[in-house]
Design a protein around this motif. Structure first.
Motif, PDB file in Angstrom:
ATOM      1  N   ALA A  42      -8.387  -4.266   1.003  1.00  0.00           N
ATOM      2  CA  ALA A  42      -7.644  -3.658   0.811  1.00  0.00           C
ATOM      3  C   ALA A  42      -6.143  -4.510   0.667  1.00  0.00           C
ATOM      4  CB  ALA A  42      -7.084  -3.747   3.247  1.00  0.00           C
ATOM      5  N   GLN A  43      -6.571  -6.086   0.140  1.00  0.00           N
ATOM      6  CA  GLN A  43      -4.985  -6.397  -0.245  1.00  0.00           C
ATOM      7  C   GLN A  43      -5.382  -6.598  -1.496  1.00  0.00           C
ATOM      8  OE1 GLN A  43      -5.286 -10.731   1.669  1.00  0.00           O
ATOM      9  NE2 GLN A  43      -3.319 -10.091   2.417  1.00  0.00           N
ATOM     10  N   ASN A  44      -6.313  -6.732  -1.836  1.00  0.00           N
ATOM     11  CA  ASN A  44      -6.770  -6.525  -3.615  1.00  0.00           C
ATOM     12  C   ASN A  44      -6.661  -5.499  -4.106  1.00  0.00           C
ATOM     13  OD1 ASN A  44      -7.926  -8.049  -5.654  1.00  0.00           O
ATOM     14  ND2 ASN A  44      -9.746  -6.580  -5.928  1.00  0.00           N
ATOM     15  N   ASN A  45      -7.490  -4.166  -3.779  1.00  0.00           N
ATOM     16  CA  ASN A  45      -6.568  -3.247  -3.801  1.00  0.00           C
ATOM     17  C   ASN A  45      -5.648  -2.249  -3.818  1.00  0.00           C
ATOM     18  OD1 ASN A  45      -9.601  -2.173  -3.670  1.00  0.00           O
ATOM     19  ND2 ASN A  45      -9.487  -1.384  -2.373  1.00  0.00           N
ATOM     20  N   LEU A  46      -4.617  -2.891  -2.837  1.00  0.00           N
ATOM     21  CA  LEU A  46      -3.436  -2.471  -2.853  1.00  0.00           C
ATOM     22  C   LEU A  46      -2.664  -3.337  -4.355  1.00  0.00           C
ATOM     23  CD1 LEU A  46      -0.495  -1.342  -1.668  1.00  0.00           C
ATOM     24  CD2 LEU A  46      -0.455  -3.550  -0.382  1.00  0.00           C
ATOM     25  N   LEU A  47      -3.057  -4.542  -4.362  1.00  0.00           N
ATOM     26  CA  LEU A  47      -2.778  -5.203  -5.321  1.00  0.00           C
ATOM     27  C   LEU A  47      -2.792  -4.252  -6.401  1.00  0.00           C
ATOM     28  CD1 LEU A  47      -1.585  -7.866  -7.051  1.00  0.00           C
ATOM     29  CD2 LEU A  47      -3.448  -9.082  -7.125  1.00  0.00           C
ATOM     30  N   TRP A  48      -4.312  -4.150  -6.972  1.00  0.00           N
ATOM     31  CA  TRP A  48      -4.443  -3.258  -8.506  1.00  0.00           C
ATOM     32  C   TRP A  48      -3.808  -2.304  -8.436  1.00  0.00           C
ATOM     33  CZ3 TRP A  48      -4.649  -5.965 -12.358  1.00  0.00           C
ATOM     34  CH2 TRP A  48      -4.996  -7.885 -12.445  1.00  0.00           C
ATOM     35  N   LEU A  49      -3.651  -1.423  -7.846  1.00  0.00           N
ATOM     36  CA  LEU A  49      -2.524  -0.090  -7.525  1.00  0.00           C
ATOM     37  C   LEU A  49      -1.442   0.169  -7.841  1.00  0.00           C
ATOM     38  CD1 LEU A  49      -2.203   3.159  -6.444  1.00  0.00           C
ATOM     39  CD2 LEU A  49      -1.479   2.293  -4.879  1.00  0.00           C
ATOM     40  N   TRP A  50      -0.185  -1.684  -7.329  1.00  0.00           N
ATOM     41  CA  TRP A  50       0.799  -1.732  -7.902  1.00  0.00           C
ATOM     42  C   TRP A  50       0.634  -2.611  -8.594  1.00  0.00           C
ATOM     43  CZ3 TRP A  50       3.157  -4.813  -2.403  1.00  0.00           C
ATOM     44  CH2 TRP A  50       2.697  -4.173  -1.567  1.00  0.00           C
ATOM     45  N   ASN A  51      -0.733  -2.837  -9.499  1.00  0.00           N
ATOM     46  CA  ASN A  51      -0.140  -3.199 -10.906  1.00  0.00           C
ATOM     47  C   ASN A  51      -0.103  -2.104 -11.829  1.00  0.00           C
ATOM     48  OD1 ASN A  51       0.021  -6.126 -10.144  1.00  0.00           O
ATOM     49  ND2 ASN A  51      -1.759  -7.021 -10.227  1.00  0.00           N
ATOM     50  N   GLY A  52      -0.785  -1.131 -11.452  1.00  0.00           N
ATOM     51  CA  GLY A  52      -1.230  -0.269 -12.641  1.00  0.00           C
ATOM     52  C   GLY A  52       0.596   0.710 -12.802  1.00  0.00           C
ATOM     53  N   LYS A  53       0.677   0.384 -11.708  1.00  0.00           N
ATOM     54  CA  LYS A  53       2.278   1.733 -10.763  1.00  0.00           C
ATOM     55  C   LYS A  53       3.280   0.148 -11.837  1.00  0.00           C
ATOM     56  CE  LYS A  53       1.111   5.110  -8.640  1.00  0.00           C
ATOM     57  NZ  LYS A  53       0.425   6.227  -9.202  1.00  0.00           N
TER      58      LYS A  53
END
Length: 146
Positions: A42-53
């Motif tokens: 979940a942390q990894n998914n959130l991190l890469w969602l945020w990196n894209g944003k």
């Protein structure tokens, strides 16, 4: 007995109730160890969602062109202290190397990094990052579920 993970007060109460109900005529061995696992999915998914944003925001708002991976490296270097050490090549040229890598972060370290990143983006980039309920619940559990 199978391994059980304690995360909440309810988990603790269940364990205490279980221990109180044990037949003490039979010897038992109990071991409690801290889990030191790497960052969660979940942390990894959130991190890469945020990196894209972050990448989209910096491109659209400031004309800064870099990949999400490049922004990730820049922001980790900015927000997370790393041991930098000098390296000298045989020809005498000197470099400074070393940076933190989130892939080796523990769950608490990754939580701290995500909080720093969220705060930095809000305060310095004018970007409010999304907080998808499912990922936030998976990361913070009952602490932020309310």
């Amino acid at each position: 007995m199978a391994d059980h993970i304690l995360r909440t007060e309810n988990d603790r109460r269940r364990l205490i109730a279980f221990l109180q109900g044990l037949d003490l005529t039979k010897p038992r061995k109990v071991a409690i160890t801290e889990i030191r696992s790497k960052r969660s999915d979940a942390q990894n998914n959130l991190l890469w969602l945020w990196n894209g944003k972050i990448q989209e925001h910096l491109r659209d708002s400031f004309g800064q062109i870099a990949s999400a991976e490049e922004w990730h490296e820049i922001l980790v270097a900015k927000l997370w202290p790393a041991e930098v050490r000098p390296v000298e090549l045989p020809d005498g040229t000197r470099y400074r190397v070393g940076r933190a890598k989130t892939r080796g972060f523990s769950i608490p370290q990754m939580t701290t990094y995500l909080e720093l990143l969220d705060q930095y983006c809000a305060e310095n980039l004018g970007l409010l990052l999304p907080h998808p309920e499912d990922l936030m619940l998976a990361i913070y559990g009952e602490r932020r579920a309310a």
